[in-house]
Design an enzyme around this catalytic site. Structure first.
Site, PDB file in Angstrom:
ATOM      1  N   SER A  72      81.832  25.427 -32.765  1.00 44.25           N
ATOM      2  CA  SER A  72      82.787  25.443 -31.668  1.00 44.25           C
ATOM      3  C   SER A  72      82.477  26.575 -30.717  1.00 44.25           C
ATOM      4  O   SER A  72      81.688  27.464 -31.030  1.00 44.25           O
ATOM      5  CB  SER A  72      84.204  25.600 -32.214  1.00 44.25           C
ATOM      6  OG  SER A  72      84.431  26.971 -32.482  1.00 44.25           O
ATOM      7  N   LYS A  73      83.128  26.529 -29.561  1.00 43.50           N
ATOM      8  CA  LYS A  73      82.758  27.508 -28.544  1.00 43.50           C
ATOM      9  C   LYS A  73      83.111  28.942 -28.944  1.00 43.50           C
ATOM     10  O   LYS A  73      82.548  29.881 -28.415  1.00 43.50           O
ATOM     11  CB  LYS A  73      83.334  27.127 -27.185  1.00 43.50           C
ATOM     12  CG  LYS A  73      84.808  27.336 -27.000  1.00 43.50           C
ATOM     13  CD  LYS A  73      85.161  27.055 -25.538  1.00 43.50           C
ATOM     14  CE  LYS A  73      86.576  27.508 -25.251  1.00 43.50           C
ATOM     15  NZ  LYS A  73      86.981  27.245 -23.888  1.00 43.50           N
ATOM     16  N   ARG A  74      84.014  29.080 -29.888  1.00 40.38           N
ATOM     17  CA  ARG A  74      84.372  30.441 -30.306  1.00 40.38           C
ATOM     18  C   ARG A  74      83.473  30.966 -31.433  1.00 40.38           C
ATOM     19  O   ARG A  74      83.450  32.153 -31.708  1.00 40.38           O
ATOM     20  CB  ARG A  74      85.830  30.514 -30.758  1.00 40.38           C
ATOM     21  CG  ARG A  74      86.742  30.194 -29.622  1.00 40.38           C
ATOM     22  CD  ARG A  74      88.116  30.757 -29.763  1.00 40.38           C
ATOM     23  NE  ARG A  74      88.830  30.464 -28.549  1.00 40.38           N
ATOM     24  CZ  ARG A  74      88.914  31.274 -27.522  1.00 40.38           C
ATOM     25  NH1 ARG A  74      88.341  32.452 -27.566  1.00 40.38           N
ATOM     26  NH2 ARG A  74      89.565  30.917 -26.428  1.00 40.38           N
TER      27      ARG A  74
END
Ligand code: GLU
Length: 513
Positions: free
Chosen positions: A268-270
């Site tokens: 995920s982007k995090r």
């Protein structure tokens, strides 16, 4: 049946400008690009910006910059133009409404007046019963739409300006078997599917209608996209059928997900900043929160390394070759060799790729990059010296920025000496020994590593002094700690004067340790 491609396949990368491009998206672009190039086809960029609420300013530019950085060039797109302009969906509104209306006319879609509040209400009440609300064949007859209302009533509502959407009328109980190049046969029974909205009350199509319409109008031959779109595939196939475009339906290839390094779930982007590696090709600053997400470019990755590592996340060349240039990838790429299973991202391997590309670059190409690192530290160095240093240290670097850590001592004298090393390696007799050695190197001719080495070593042999007794403190004097390439190579680059000066300085500073 394989459609005919007289001018090679036409593929598209169709991002929505709703956020920065994640490396998963970049991989989709890359596979499309490699496929097009391999088969002499066309790579199209289409911006799917029909969702006005999720639009994030700056992301279209971000996508373009990312593709450009990786060397993925576009044949047809918003900037390049092409025979099927425009390539931004928000500029193609007129194409979608007519097709939605055609579907209504043919009985493949219907008009629905249910308000967002009513739908929310139903969703909630289903949720309370532990169920999920679906607008489908089980409920559609009881809801507020052109299937349940009389034609008169529908007309009245429309004339009164009541907002409405157009929904696809999902056929009942059809067993669909769809071929996917990567996943093989995909089986689905249409009774499990809902009546997706095709056209919204704001006058915009949804993703499904716009995507299928444009793939048809732009004569796309292969749809290569992420696995997250697989659930939409049955609807898309039915749309081709309902619109009478079945013969021209593209082939589909759904790419495996990119997984977190531990294999547990989608990257995920995090994850990147949490786990210490970028998940975006270039740095992204969130315009609403000001939050910064790191990018491969800014982290010091070479685009060739990023292309190489992404290509192998979900595909293999059929042999164990790992280092592949974009040209080699183009030659070897095939959709048949795309994996079905999720591809686990390995940050260690990513660094390894970058190391490889760094080491294989010429010192004259690396030197300007290292000059920038030095400049950032306020050091104005001579480029020829930086080239020489590059030759000696590059094996030790993964990234441009590692240069400082591995090579700063070439450009500034040690300010202090590693205390532990001094305690262990700086003996009572060391100052005298180093004094002798500095005399020797003060006169050795020519001042070259091998000549200095011969001279020092024969002196040590003659006097019976162990190599370690001289080399360890000598290294401390020149470098400040126990690291760096060969001592005599260091001396040659530092030069006679500087080498002697550093030895003297160390003797002075460590006279009474
Ligand atoms: N607009 C979709 C996306 O954001 C495109 C999916 C597709 O390629 O069909 O990824």
């Amino acid at each position: 049946m394989q459609p005919q491609h007289p001018n090679g396949p036409r593929v598209r990368f169709a991002p929505s400008p709703t956020g920065p491009l994640h490396i998963g998206g970049l991989r989709t672009a890359l596979y499309n690009y490699l496929f097009a190039r391999k088969h002499g086809g066309t790579f199209i960029l289409r911006i799917e910006d029909t969702d006005q609420f999720r639009y994030v300013k700056g992301t279209e530019e971000y996508i373009l910059e990312s593709l450009k950085w990786c060397g993925i060039d576009i044949d047809e797109g918003p900037a390049e133009g092409g025979p099927f302009e425009p390539y931004r969906q928000s500029e193609r509104k007129e194409f979608y409404r007519s097709h939605a209306m055609q579907l209504v006319k043919n009985g493949n879609a219907y008009i629905a007046f249910d308000t967002p509040e009513e739908l929310e209400e139903m969703r909630k009440s289903k949720e309370m019963q532990g169920e999920v609300f679906q607008y489908d064949h089980t409920v559609r007859q009881n809801l507020n739409n052109s299937l349940s209302l009389s034609p008169d009533k529908v007309e009245k509502l429309i004339n009164a300006g009541t907002p409405y959407v157009i929904r696809f009328l999902m056929p009942l109980n059809r067993e669909l078997i769809i071929d996917d190049i990567v996943r093989g046969e995909v089986h689905v029974n249409t009774s499990t599917l809902d009546d997706k909205v095709l056209f919204k009350a704001d006058g915009m199509p949804t993703y499904h209608l716009a995507n299928v319409t444009d793939d048809f109008l732009m004569k796309i031959t292969h749809v290569i996209r992420g696995e997250e779109w697989l659930p939409s595939l049955p609807l898309h196939v039915l749309l081709y059928e309902a619109l009478g475009w079945e013969e021209k339906m593209p082939l589909f290839a759904h790419l495996p997900l990119l997984l977190k390094p531990d294999g547990q779930g989608k990257l995920s982007k995090r994850d990147g900043d949490r786990l210490g590696f970028p998940v975006f090709p270039i740095q992204w600053k969130d315009p609403s929160t000001g939050e910064i997400y790191s990018g491969y470019r800014e982290a010091g990755y070479f685009p060739e390394a990023v292309v190489n590592l992404l290509a192998l996340l979900g595909w293999n060349p059929g042999n164990d070759q790992e280092i592949l240039s974009i040209n080699e990838l183009t030659e070897m790429f095939s959709l048949e060799r795309v994996h079905r299973a999720g591809a686990r991202f390995d940050p260690e391997k990513a660094r390894w790729f970058n190391h490889h590309y760094l080491v294989s670059k010429d010192d004259s190409e690396l030197a300007p990059l290292f000059m920038d690192v030095l400049k950032e530290k306020g050091i104005d160095a001579d480029i020829d010296k930086v080239k020489d240093v590059s030759r000696l240290v590059k094996e030790r670097l993964n990234f441009r920025d590692d240069f400082w850590d591995q090579a700063s001592f070439f450009f500034q004298r040690p300010e202090s000496y590693d205390e532990k090393d001094i305690r262990k390696k700086w003996k009572e007799e060391t100052p005298d020994l180093l004094g002798k050695i500095s005399e020797l190197i003060g006169t050795v001719e020519p001042f070259e590593a091998s000549v200095i080495s011969d001279k020092v070593r024969s002196y040590l042999e003659e006097t019976g002094v162990g190599a370690g007794a001289a080399m360890n403190p000598l290294r401390l004097a020149l470098v400040g700690e126990n690291k760096g390439p060969g001592l005599f190579d260091i001396m040659e680059i530092l030069g006679r004067e500087e080498s002697v000066a550093r030895i003297k300085l160390a003797i002075e500073r460590n006279r009474n340790p």
